[in-house]
Enzyme design. Structure first.
Site, PDB file in Angstrom:
ATOM      1  CG  ASP A  91      40.292  43.382  28.487  1.00 28.16           C
ATOM      2  OD1 ASP A  91      40.748  44.464  28.068  1.00 28.16           O
ATOM      3  OD2 ASP A  91      39.086  43.083  28.424  1.00 28.16           O
ATOM      4  CG  ASP A 115      36.299  39.706  30.630  1.00 33.36           C
ATOM      5  OD1 ASP A 115      36.519  38.595  30.086  1.00 33.36           O
ATOM      6  OD2 ASP A 115      36.028  40.717  29.980  1.00 33.36           O
TER       7      ASP A 115
END
Length: 222
Positions: A91, A115
């Site tokens: 991501d 993340d």
């Protein structure tokens, strides 16, 4: 900046290519595309006025990606199944990059990727294309800088550039399912108030049509 990020990603991917994930999933047509489509339909998440057009767009897009993946012969398009699978961030968009002050003499500072919820196996280009923005000319220029930096530390199979639009399409479908699966979390309606409206799903249909057209164009060249 993009060349710097490309160099940093190459170092991360060198480690990522050393061995596969043990339990993390793989970015593929089934998990990102078909499973997301099926779940959204069975959960009745899409307004009736948009469901037919959205389903048709998804099915057409997935068929196009599947056709690329299952083509045979030396002249067949490069498909997801042809790419080397490595451990990815998964991501890798600008919002997931934090910068600290650079001290070249000390070898410290620069980009830090955060993340890792979507870390998975997949092609290296997945961690490059999400850093691109703007029109085709701008994205081509940005991609060139990323790949130039990347190749200073690790080889890059440029055939993977043909996967950018298929990967963008799969993320488009997957992202709607990702939001819908978490909608009972009170923070999601607050942060994503536009999700689930008729306007949202009509916009998704329009983007799917654009992606189908994009997948039929010549890929970007880094």
């Amino acid at each position: 900046v993009l060349e710097w990020i490309g160099r940093f990603l190459a170092r991360i991917h060198t480690v990522g290519a050393a061995r596969p994930f043990v339990t993390r999933p793989t970015l593929d047509l089934q998990s990102f595309g078909q499973n997301s489509l099926d779940w959204l339909l069975t959960q009745n998440m899409i307004p009736l006025e948009a469901e037919s057009a959205w389903r048709k767009g998804c099915e057409q897009a997935l068929e196009l990606i599947q056709g690329r993946a299952s083509s045979l012969g030396e002249m067949a398009p490069f498909g997801l199944g042809d790419a080397t699978q490595i451990r990815l961030h998964g991501d890798c968009h600008p919002g997931n990059i934090l910068w600290t002050p650079v001290d070249e003499a000390a070898g410290t500072g620069g980009p830090h990727f955060v993340d890792l919820d979507d870390a998975r196996m997949g092609p290296a280009v997945q961690d490059l294309w999400m850093l691109l923005s703007g029109d085709r000319r701008q994205r081509t220029h940005q991609l060139s800088a990323l790949v130039d930096g990347y190749e200073q530390f690790r080889s890059f199979d440029r055939r993977e550039l043909a996967l950018i639009e298929p990967l963008r399409t799969l993320r488009l479908i997957h992202y709607s399912a990702w939001l819908a699966r978490r909608w009972q979390d009170p923070i999601f309606p607050i942060n994503f108030p536009w999700f689930g409206t008729s306007d949202y799903w009509r916009g998704q249909v329009d983007m799917l049509i654009e992606q189908i057209e994009a997948m039929q164009e010549e890929p970007l060249v880094g």
